[in-house]
Design a protein around this motif. Structure first.
Motif, PDB file in Angstrom:
ATOM      1  N   TRP A   1      -6.200  -0.238  32.001  1.00 47.19           N
ATOM      2  CA  TRP A   1      -6.059   0.777  33.043  1.00 47.19           C
ATOM      3  C   TRP A   1      -5.047   0.362  34.106  1.00 47.19           C
ATOM      4  O   TRP A   1      -4.368   1.196  34.691  1.00 47.19           O
ATOM      5  CB  TRP A   1      -7.411   1.012  33.726  1.00 47.19           C
ATOM      6  N   LEU A   2      -4.967  -0.949  34.358  1.00 49.88           N
ATOM      7  CA  LEU A   2      -4.127  -1.440  35.439  1.00 49.88           C
ATOM      8  C   LEU A   2      -2.669  -1.663  35.026  1.00 49.88           C
ATOM      9  O   LEU A   2      -1.759  -1.482  35.830  1.00 49.88           O
ATOM     10  CB  LEU A   2      -4.690  -2.766  35.981  1.00 49.88           C
TER      11      LEU A   2
ATOM     12  N   ILE B   1      -9.356  -9.638  39.796  1.00 54.40           N
ATOM     13  CA  ILE B   1      -9.825  -8.268  39.999  1.00 54.40           C
ATOM     14  C   ILE B   1     -10.987  -8.200  40.976  1.00 54.40           C
ATOM     15  O   ILE B   1     -11.245  -7.160  41.577  1.00 54.40           O
ATOM     16  CB  ILE B   1     -10.196  -7.629  38.638  1.00 54.40           C
TER      17      ILE B   1
ATOM     18  N   VAL C   1     -10.825  -0.097  39.991  1.00 59.53           N
ATOM     19  CA  VAL C   1      -9.418   0.070  39.632  1.00 59.53           C
ATOM     20  C   VAL C   1      -8.736   1.055  40.566  1.00 59.53           C
ATOM     21  O   VAL C   1      -7.591   0.860  40.986  1.00 59.53           O
ATOM     22  CB  VAL C   1      -9.307   0.517  38.159  1.00 59.53           C
TER      23      VAL C   1
END
Length: 450
Positions: free
Chosen positions: A56-57, A111, A22
């Motif tokens: 989180w993103l 991702i 991330v």
């Protein structure tokens, strides 16, 4: 809002690895100009196995303060042509998380694939920058017609048609509403001068159910059966018989069914001029077959010339549409087409000009729609517009809004009004479906010369 440097450290080795990944994504996003944590809306929902990492993103959000829509539909066979009918938010980029949306999304994000990270960031930033160039009233509009224009503007992609056999319309417009919704709106904007259309394809349409998924086939011209077989023709020189070979065949010999002579020498007694088709239903022999259609949706059969012909188009923004969306167009009257507003502004700035705007309204619209449907009204209106434009060439210009048309006459003389009424009557006389079009002089422009 600035991007965090990374998620909180975790004692789990797996979570630590995810946190490092991330962090790498954030770095790529910053380099692409995405300096904040994107606020997103999920459709249909965030997959449970992605909620931590994607939390989180992205920040989940609703309302107008959203940067993107994350498309996470996992169904492998669900249609995509109408996905924007349900997702909405045309001023927002739709980011494909599962990799199945293809052209129907504005970007794909995986991702595990670094090449998708920067493209996602560029699309989010690009959409936001273009939205900020829109006039405030169009940035979050929920009106379908304005949404389409706004999406073409902020996305930079035209309303490009694509053949799509999974729907009866056989066409779709990736990234936009379904064809059934978007085409009527696009055609209205063409008349208003906001869109320019280019030819895509010509299809045939079932007269019964309006499906364009038709099977073309060769048919017997006598009984219209498709049960045909091909046979060679034989031409007997002596008696001029021209018949299928099977009628000449007697075992291994060829005997003319007309004069009963045996054919012995090819080129001297007979030749083979070509082939014909024999109908297994009615035994008719034909050298030329007819073309017919069978609807794959309702099984209706129709002759080739009986099916409706439908032209498909792609559409692109005009300069007038961009000026309208940016709020730069001079608004002289809220209901006037932008093309007419510009002409009026030019004439008002011209000394000695004397012009007039004639307004045409369709009194028979509601009755025609009730009896014959909206397509009949739209077709009649378009034909009337075409007739008037042809007759006005060099004298005036025609500008069309949704329920009214305007004629701008730059040199308006006392007799011009009567001439316009006559022009309108002659143009409507040619129509199959009458519109009861009524004309009135709505505004005089400029001033008379001394």
């Amino acid at each position: 809002m600035t991007l965090p440097t990374g998620p909180s450290p975790s004692t789990s080795g797996v979570m630590t690895a995810w946190a490092q990944l991330v962090g790498q994504i954030f770095t790529v996003w910053r380099e692409a100009g995405l300096s904040w944590k994107p606020r997103v809306r999920w459709f249909p929902r965030i997959p449970p196995h992605l909620d931590i990492v994607f939390g989180w993103l992205f920040d989940p959000a609703e309302g107008d303060d959203v940067d993107a829509i994350l498309f996470s539909d996992e169904r492998s066979s669900s249609p995509l042509h109408d996905i924007r009918d349900f997702v909405g938010g045309l001023q927002l980029p739709m980011i494909d998380i599962k990799g199945r949306a293809g052209e129907f999304a504005d970007a794909a994000f995986d991702i595990m694939r670094p090449n998708t990270w920067s493209e996602t960031a560029r699309r989010i930033v690009g959409f936001r920058q273009q939205r900020e160039r829109l006039a405030p009233q169009y940035r979050h509009t929920r009106e379908p017609d304005l949404e389409i224009l706004a999406h073409m503007y902020v996305s930079g992609r035209p309303l490009r048609g694509m053949r799509y056999p999974l729907t009866p319309e056989a066409v779709c417009y990736p990234g936009f509403f379904s064809a059934a919704r978007v085409v009527p709106i696009a055609e209205e904007f063409v008349l208003r001068g906001f869109l320019k259309k280019t030819f895509l394809d010509r299809l045939h349409e079932c007269r019964s159910c309006r499906s364009r998924r038709l099977s073309a086939r060769e048919e017997c011209p006598s009984c219209r059966s498709a049960d045909l077989r091909e046979t060679a023709l034989i031409h007997h020189f002596h008696c001029a018989a021209l018949m299928p070979e099977e009628l000449f065949r007697h075992g291994t010999a060829l005997v003319c069914p007309k004069c009963k002579r045996q054919l012995r020498n090819y080129g001297k007694d007979y030749d083979r001029p070509g082939h014909a088709h024999v109908c297994n239903t009615c035994d008719t022999t034909s050298s030329e077959l007819e073309v017919g259609f069978v609807c794959l949706d309702c099984s209706a059969r129709m002759d080739g010339d009986a099916a409706n012909r439908v032209d498909l188009f792609s559409y692109s923004l005009t300069d007038a549409a961009r000026a309208f969306l940016e709020g730069h167009a001079a608004v002289l009257a809220a209901n006037l087409p932008v093309s007419l507003q510009r002409e009026v502004a030019r004439l008002n700035a011209t000394a000695g000009a004397r012009a007039a705007i004639a307004e045409i309204r369709f009194a028979g619209k509601d009755a025609l729609i009730a009896t014959s449907g909206r397509p009949a009204f739209q077709k009649s209106r378009d034909l009337l517009v075409e007739n008037l434009r042809n007759r006005l060439a060099g004298v005036g210009s025609l500008h069309v809004a949704e329920d009214v048309a305007y004629i701008l006459i730059e040199c308006f003389e006392p007799h011009a009004e009567a001439w316009l009424h006559s022009l309108l009557a002659r143009s409507e006389h040619l129509l199959r479906y009458k519109l009861d079009a009524r004309l009135a002089i709505a505004q005089l422009l400029g001033r008379a010369q001394p």
